[in-house]
Motif scaffolding. Structure first.
Motif, PDB file in Angstrom:
ATOM      1  N   LEU A 310       0.800  -1.234   0.000  1.00  0.00           N
ATOM      2  CA  LEU A 310       0.000   0.000   0.000  1.00  0.00           C
ATOM      3  C   LEU A 310       0.831   1.282   0.000  1.00  0.00           C
ATOM      4  O   LEU A 310       0.520   2.204  -0.745  1.00  0.00           O
ATOM      5  CB  LEU A 310      -0.979  -0.012   1.164  1.00  0.00           C
ATOM      6  N   PRO A 311       1.868   1.354   0.815  1.00  0.00           N
ATOM      7  CA  PRO A 311       2.655   2.589   0.771  1.00  0.00           C
ATOM      8  C   PRO A 311       3.205   2.874  -0.623  1.00  0.00           C
ATOM      9  O   PRO A 311       3.322   4.030  -1.029  1.00  0.00           O
ATOM     10  CB  PRO A 311       3.799   2.306   1.744  1.00  0.00           C
ATOM     11  N   ASN A 312       3.495   1.794  -1.349  1.00  0.00           N
ATOM     12  CA  ASN A 312       3.998   1.985  -2.712  1.00  0.00           C
ATOM     13  C   ASN A 312       2.975   2.696  -3.576  1.00  0.00           C
ATOM     14  O   ASN A 312       3.315   3.533  -4.405  1.00  0.00           O
ATOM     15  CB  ASN A 312       4.329   0.638  -3.348  1.00  0.00           C
ATOM     16  N   PHE A 313       1.741   2.332  -3.371  1.00  0.00           N
ATOM     17  CA  PHE A 313       0.681   2.959  -4.159  1.00  0.00           C
ATOM     18  C   PHE A 313       0.664   4.460  -3.918  1.00  0.00           C
ATOM     19  O   PHE A 313       0.521   5.254  -4.823  1.00  0.00           O
ATOM     20  CB  PHE A 313      -0.676   2.370  -3.785  1.00  0.00           C
ATOM     21  N   LEU A 314       0.838   4.778  -2.634  1.00  0.00           N
ATOM     22  CA  LEU A 314       0.815   6.193  -2.298  1.00  0.00           C
ATOM     23  C   LEU A 314       2.024   6.867  -2.905  1.00  0.00           C
ATOM     24  O   LEU A 314       1.947   7.954  -3.457  1.00  0.00           O
ATOM     25  CB  LEU A 314       0.830   6.358  -0.780  1.00  0.00           C
ATOM     26  N   GLN A 315       3.142   6.161  -2.786  1.00  0.00           N
ATOM     27  CA  GLN A 315       4.391   6.747  -3.218  1.00  0.00           C
ATOM     28  C   GLN A 315       4.362   7.080  -4.709  1.00  0.00           C
ATOM     29  O   GLN A 315       4.855   8.112  -5.143  1.00  0.00           O
ATOM     30  CB  GLN A 315       5.506   5.757  -2.922  1.00  0.00           C
ATOM     31  N   VAL A 316       3.808   6.180  -5.484  1.00  0.00           N
ATOM     32  CA  VAL A 316       3.807   6.431  -6.925  1.00  0.00           C
ATOM     33  C   VAL A 316       2.563   7.194  -7.375  1.00  0.00           C
ATOM     34  O   VAL A 316       2.360   7.401  -8.555  1.00  0.00           O
ATOM     35  CB  VAL A 316       3.914   5.124  -7.741  1.00  0.00           C
ATOM     36  N   GLU A 317       1.772   7.574  -6.427  1.00  0.00           N
ATOM     37  CA  GLU A 317       0.568   8.352  -6.752  1.00  0.00           C
ATOM     38  C   GLU A 317      -0.260   7.672  -7.830  1.00  0.00           C
ATOM     39  O   GLU A 317      -0.603   8.258  -8.855  1.00  0.00           O
ATOM     40  CB  GLU A 317       0.959   9.748  -7.202  1.00  0.00           C
ATOM     41  N   ALA A 318      -0.504   6.429  -7.565  1.00  0.00           N
ATOM     42  CA  ALA A 318      -1.205   5.626  -8.564  1.00  0.00           C
ATOM     43  C   ALA A 318      -2.528   6.267  -8.959  1.00  0.00           C
ATOM     44  O   ALA A 318      -2.890   6.296 -10.129  1.00  0.00           O
ATOM     45  CB  ALA A 318      -1.437   4.222  -8.027  1.00  0.00           C
ATOM     46  N   PHE A 319      -3.198   6.803  -7.973  1.00  0.00           N
ATOM     47  CA  PHE A 319      -4.520   7.341  -8.285  1.00  0.00           C
ATOM     48  C   PHE A 319      -4.454   8.469  -9.298  1.00  0.00           C
ATOM     49  O   PHE A 319      -5.124   8.455 -10.317  1.00  0.00           O
ATOM     50  CB  PHE A 319      -5.216   7.829  -7.017  1.00  0.00           C
ATOM     51  N   LEU A 344     -14.780   3.146 -18.000  1.00  0.00           N
ATOM     52  CA  LEU A 344     -13.422   3.480 -17.556  1.00  0.00           C
ATOM     53  C   LEU A 344     -13.445   4.062 -16.151  1.00  0.00           C
ATOM     54  O   LEU A 344     -12.682   3.668 -15.276  1.00  0.00           O
ATOM     55  CB  LEU A 344     -12.816   4.498 -18.503  1.00  0.00           C
ATOM     56  N   TYR A 345     -14.341   5.029 -15.984  1.00  0.00           N
ATOM     57  CA  TYR A 345     -14.405   5.659 -14.665  1.00  0.00           C
ATOM     58  C   TYR A 345     -14.871   4.665 -13.616  1.00  0.00           C
ATOM     59  O   TYR A 345     -14.446   4.710 -12.469  1.00  0.00           O
ATOM     60  CB  TYR A 345     -15.326   6.878 -14.717  1.00  0.00           C
ATOM     61  N   LEU A 346     -15.713   3.772 -14.052  1.00  0.00           N
ATOM     62  CA  LEU A 346     -16.178   2.756 -13.115  1.00  0.00           C
ATOM     63  C   LEU A 346     -14.999   1.952 -12.582  1.00  0.00           C
ATOM     64  O   LEU A 346     -14.877   1.722 -11.376  1.00  0.00           O
ATOM     65  CB  LEU A 346     -17.177   1.831 -13.811  1.00  0.00           C
ATOM     66  N   PHE A 347     -14.111   1.576 -13.483  1.00  0.00           N
ATOM     67  CA  PHE A 347     -12.988   0.762 -13.036  1.00  0.00           C
ATOM     68  C   PHE A 347     -12.034   1.585 -12.175  1.00  0.00           C
ATOM     69  O   PHE A 347     -11.472   1.082 -11.209  1.00  0.00           O
ATOM     70  CB  PHE A 347     -12.285   0.142 -14.226  1.00  0.00           C
ATOM     71  N   LEU A 348     -11.881   2.818 -12.571  1.00  0.00           N
ATOM     72  CA  LEU A 348     -11.040   3.668 -11.749  1.00  0.00           C
ATOM     73  C   LEU A 348     -11.627   3.785 -10.346  1.00  0.00           C
ATOM     74  O   LEU A 348     -10.932   3.728  -9.337  1.00  0.00           O
ATOM     75  CB  LEU A 348     -10.928   5.057 -12.392  1.00  0.00           C
TER      76      LEU A 348
END
Lengths: 789, 302
Positions: A310-319, A344-348
């Protein structure tokens, strides 16, 4: 091409392969290298055919492939016998036809690599380079597939052995990458072969071959030396370059999916911007949503499976990367249908909910992006898109299971605005059901307000919408949801609760004639509950200006219920008035109570004309009135008098009779001494008896029709008498009862009354009471009578 | 009968052996009747030495007017069969006139013979070397025995060996650029190169590289040219698209090639060409022919 021919050609080719394989085997057995080469080349020549469909060609290829295994072993042995492998490598290249030559070259090449007496990477390079010579898509694909196949098991060991030798490692990598690139080119080119008439069929066949290409990516992912750095700097850019450049829908779609599936999650995470960057560059016809959804789904699962990730997700700003990428894609693909972009937005959204479940702002942002997108297209008429939006909006509901959370998403209602009425309603149902299922309490007026805004599809009709096809049952069901919902709007603080009620009322009243009868009762009872609570507490804890006084609420209810009478639901309105009256009575608000009664009476007089409904209504009125304690004598008299009057004016005599003897109760309240007017009770009963007599007469006049009626009435009356006798009404005398009993007896003798069991039970009851100890038997002493045996 | 038979048989048996005959390399030569025989191999400036045995048949004597051995280099044109043109002729007298009663051995030696031309067996022309032993007799006719041998000359690698590179095409139809790494190849060489497709508007089915031999005989108006395709080597299968580059790798060793011969004794020439052929789906051929020079490179210790 006719399938039969296809079959025939395949059979012929198979036979030839078999034959040559046999000779080859014989040559191998006798160590005759020259013949072995000759026959293997002849066998391989069968693969030069252009007649077979890809499917059949594959069968042929597999057959040959198996035979080549023998040859490979033979080559290996041959090198052990002193024939230099380099010589063999040259020797096979003497074959005049390119295809057999290259198959043989690959075969010996794989032996060469294993022998490790040359720089393996040179061989790899040579092989992959030489294979260029086959430009025929199908044959080239299979040749390269063969190359990949025979080198495959050797590659990882090469890479691991060359550990530290960065260059060589890169070469092995380069080999696979190049083979992949070339195969993809051939694959893409396949679509241009032959007439355009058979394009569809060809694309289907082409699709069957896709795994040949994809296998390369699989091999890449299994190379041991490929770490994140190499992947990011070499592998991925190279693959993507090819994917983007090939400009082919089928290939792009498949390969993107392949990339996503074969490489590890954390690679994706770390190279997200690269991967996403490629998406807008794909062909407009590529189904990007499938691609991206695959990626997001994978990453979601990844996030779900390991907390450390999870921290990786934050780190790379996946969102933000995803959000940006999707924006780009939507922008780039102008003719993407609304359904597509919503998907697309649904999956996001799903991804966001999985990975960043605590980031409501992200969720809201996704909704916002979707709104922006939708605003370009306007209201949706497209079924598919609407469905997607429903799924889209349902996702956060399912995730949080709490509508209150959803209410914080400012963009949520804005998305809903783009739905057509039908879908909007469906969505509203989903929301409401969510509330009911999770038993969510919405506890502030503002939230309630917002909530009703969301659910307005259920609450009111849309302007101009014609719902002539609505199924009545469905409609009722829906409105029942709303009614149930009202009870979930709840706050312990009466002040807030009353605000909630005001809000609910505001919304519900917009519902129109069809909805009100179904929804208002819920509101009324919810309010009554509050009133009861207020009464339970301090008389008025908030001072006079507070909205939460029973009086104000009752007033509100009065107005609310009035709305009902306008929509021709007088029965219901009457009931509710009476309920309110009861509440007002409990709060000791005489005028208010009186007011409610007045309204109820008016309704009775003006709106209720059906005689059956009248009976029911009258009973309710009598029942309610009987319990009223708040009235002074005058008011009570008026109301009682009115009720008695109504009773006497019922249409059917038996009904009259019954109503009148019910009225007797109005003059007798057990717990209230000043409400025991024995005389008037008896008067009522007498009057009832007179009506019963009249009934009897009418019956006798038209014998046989309803003969049982009057006897039953008499028995009922007898019971009433007994009741009041028990209650200690001194005006009820033994004589009256006896004479009534006599009457019943004589009547039953005359005719089969049909009321025997009723009579008998009554008699048994009397008998029973008489034998009781205490005051009861005394009271019954008065009515000693001879009964008919 | 026996007597009669004996009477027509030559009176003696002549055999020729070379000094290092056992160690000398033998190469196959195809004779007129299609038989393949092995003949010893020499090169120019070698000394050709050996022994000639003359073995009279039992109880016979051979009278002769002298014995000689000749080394002949001959060119035979097939339209003029049986007529040899000798470009080299060396003679050694072995014996003065006399009689031979029993096996007699004559050593002979041609030292450092100049043999500028290679043995060649073509379609219309043949160049061969032969040792001819003649036992000259007056009335009975001379007794002659031949021994063929093969000459091959080795040359050092040429100092200048440029690649062949060329762009060819048909306007708006096909443009290719091809490159062969050398213009001069030795016989065991390998041709490397590539074909680069600049423009492809036709549906190509395949591409071959042919090795063609052009043998021209005679001179002037009588020049006769014969072309054979010695090798047909498929380079490519299927239709390439623009930008593709197809590798070329042709090993020359499997083919029966000779060095390029230019104007051998004003009688004939042998030239070699690489012919690049593209075949389209309607079997139309598009080709480009390039001459290459072949030479014989001294083989490493074979």
């Amino acid at each position: 091409m006719i399938a039969d021919d296809d079959e025939k050609w395949l059979a012929a080719a198979m036979t030839a392969v078999k034959q040559n394989a046999f000779y080859m085997q014989r040559a191998i057995d006798s160590n005759n290298l020259k013949d072995a080469l000759k026959f293997s080349a002849q066998m391989l020549s069968e693969l030069r055919t252009s007649k077979l469909s890809p499917h059949k060609y594959y069968e042929l290829y597999m057959r040959v492939f198996n035979e080549l295994g023998t040859l490979e072993i033979f080559f290996k042995e041959e090198t052990g016998r002193g024939c230099s492998i380099a010589e063999l490598y040259e020797l096979v290249q003497h074959a005049g036809n390119i295809l057999p030559r290259l198959y043989l070259l690959c075969t010996i090449g794989s032996v060469y690599i294993k022998s490790k007496d040359v720089t393996t990477t040179d061989i790899l390079k040579d092989l992959v380079e030489m294979c260029r010579a086959v430009q025929h898509p199908l044959r080239g694909l299979f040749l390269r597939s063969y190359l990949a196949q025979v080198t495959r098991d050797k590659l990882p060991s090469i890479v691991s052995e060359l550990e530290g030798d960065g260059d060589a490692q890169m070469n092995a990598l380069e080999f696979v990458l190049q083979n992949f690139t070339e195969m993809n080119k051939l694959w893409v080119r396949m679509q241009h072969q032959g007439s355009s008439r058979e394009k569809e069929k060809r694309e289907k066949e082409r699709n069957e071959l896709r795994d040949l290409v994809g296998k390369n990516l699989h091999v890449l992912s299994q190379l041991e030396g490929v770490d994140l750095g190499i992947y990011r700097d070499t592998v991925l850019p190279r693959i993507l370059e090819q994917v983007v450049n090939c400009k082919d829908e089928l290939a792009q779609c498949y390969l993107m999916d392949c990339i996503i599936q074969v490489f590890p999650d954390d690679f994706h995470l770390q190279t997200l911007d690269v991967l996403l960057g490629a998406c807008p560059q794909l062909q407009p016809s590529v189904d990007i949503k499938t691609v991206l959804s695959g990626l997001m789904e994978r990453l979601s699962n990844y996030a779900a499976s390991s907390v450390e990730a999870l921290p990786n997700f934050l780190q790379v700003e996946a969102f933000s990367k995803f959000n940006y990428a999707i924006g780009k894609v939507v922008e780039a693909q102008v003719d993407l249908p609304a359904a597509g972009s919503v998907t697309l937005y649904l999956f996001l959204l799903k991804f966001t909910l999985h990975v960043y479940s605590d980031r409501l702002d992200y969720v809201d942002q996704v909704l916002g992006s979707c709104v922006t997108q939708l605003s370009a297209t306007g209201k949706l008429c497209d079924d598919k898109a609407a469905k997607q939006i429903v799924a889209f909006l349902s996702a956060p509901l399912e995730k949080y299971n709490n509508v209150v959370t959803i209410l914080k998403l400012t963009n949520f209602p804005r998305v809903m605005e783009y739905l057509d009425h039908e879908t909007n309603k469906a969505m509203a149902i989903i929301i409401v059901q969510s509330v009911l299922k999770n038993n969510t309490h919405i506890s502030t007026a503002d939230e309630v307000d917002a909530f009703f805004e969301l659910a307005k599809g259920l609450i009111k009709d849309f302007d101009g919408a014609i719902d002539n096809e609505i199924d009545e049952e469905d409609f009722q069901e829906e409105q029942n949801f709303v009614a149930r919902l009202v009870h979930n709007l709840y706050n312990d603080d009466p002040e807030e609760m009353s605000k909630i009620i005001f809000t609910v009322r505001k919304h519900i009243l917009t519902g129109g004639p069809k909805r009100l009868p179904l929804t208002i009762p819920a509101l009324v009872f919810s309010a009554l509950k509050l009133i009861r609570r207020l009464r339970g507490g301090d008389e008025n804890p908030f001072g006079d200006d507070s909205s939460a006084t029973p009086k104000r609420i009752l007033q509100l209810l009065s107005e609310t219920v009035e709305a009902l009478s306008d929509v021709s639901a007088p029965d219901l309105a009457l009931r509710l008035y009476l309920q309110c009256a009861q509440a007002a009575n409990d709060c000791e608000l005489e005028t208010v109570t009186y007011e409610f009664f007045t309204k109820a009476y008016l309704l009775y007089e003006e709106e209720i004309s059906d005689s059956k409904a009248q009976i029911t209504a009258l009973r309710l009125i009598i029942g309610t009135l009987q319990r009223m304690r708040v009235f002074n004598v005058e008011n009570r008299d008026i109301l009682t008098h009115k009720a008695t009057g109504y009773s006497a004016r019922l249409l059917r005599k038996p009904d009259q009779c019954r109503a009148v003897y019910e009225c007797a109760h109005l003059f007798w309240a057990d717990e209230c001494e000043n409400l025991k007017d024995g005389e008037r009770v008896v008067l009522c009963l007498k009057r009832a008896q007179r009506i019963a007599d009249a009934v009897q007469k009418m019956t006798n006049a038209s014998r046989g029709t309803s003969s049982t009626g009057s006897v039953a009435l008499y028995v009922e009356l007898l019971n009433k008498y007994l009741y009041f006798l028990e209650k200690g009404n001194t005006k009820v005398t033994g004589d009256t009862i006896k004479s009534l009993a006599e009457l019943i007896r004589s009547e039953t003798k005359k005719v089969e009354s049909g009321a025997e069991s009723f009579i008998n039970s009554t008699l048994r009851y009397i008998e029973f009471q008489r034998q009781q100890d205490g005051g009861m038997s005394e009271k019954y002493e008065k009515i000693k009578m001879e009964w008919f045996e | 009968m026996n007597f009669l038979l004996g009477a027509f048989k030559p009176a003696c048996n002549i055999s020729i052996t070379f000094t290092d005959g056992k160690n000398r390399k033998q190469v196959p030569i195809k004779k007129d009747n299609g038989q393949i025989v092995m003949n010893p191999l020499f090169q120019s400036q070698e000394t050709i030495a050996g022994k000639i045995h003359i073995d009279p048949y039992q109880g016979k004597k051979v009278e002769h007017n002298g014995v000689k051995v000749e080394l002949l280099g001959q060119i035979e044109m097939y339209f003029d069969r049986g007529n040899f043109y000798d470009f080299t002729s060396l003679v050694r007298e072995l014996d003065v006139p006399g009689e031979i009663y029993e096996r007699k051995t004559y050593p002979f030696e041609f030292s450092s013979v100049e043999m500028p031309y290679e043995t060649y067996n073509g379609v219309n022309v043949r160049l061969k070397y032969v040792l001819k032993v003649t036992v000259t007799r007056g009335y009975a006719g001379s007794i002659v025995e031949y021994q063929d041998f093969v000459v091959r000359n080795y040359v050092p690698p040429p100092p200048i060996n440029n690649s062949i590179k060329m762009e060819v095409g048909i306007e708006d139809c096909l443009h290719i650029e091809f490159e062969y790494n050398k213009s001069k190849y030795h016989l065991k060489d390998v041709i490397l190169g590539k074909i680069y497709f600049l423009l492809v508007r036709i549906k190509i089915k395949n591409m071959d590289l042919e090795i063609r031999r052009r043998e021209s005989t005679g001179a002037g108006a009588n020049t006769h040219v014969e072309t054979e395709t010695l090798a047909k080597f498929e380079l490519m299968d299927g239709a390439p698209v623009r930008g593709e580059s197809i590798p070329v790798r042709v090993f020359l060793s499997p083919y029966d090639l000779t060095p390029t011969h230019t104007n051998i004794n004003n009688k004939f020439s042998v030239k070699y060409y690489l012919n690049l052929v593209l075949v389209d789906e309607e079997d139309r051929r598009y080709f480009k022919q390039q001459e290459i020079t072949l030479y014989r490179l001294k083989e490493e210790a074979s």
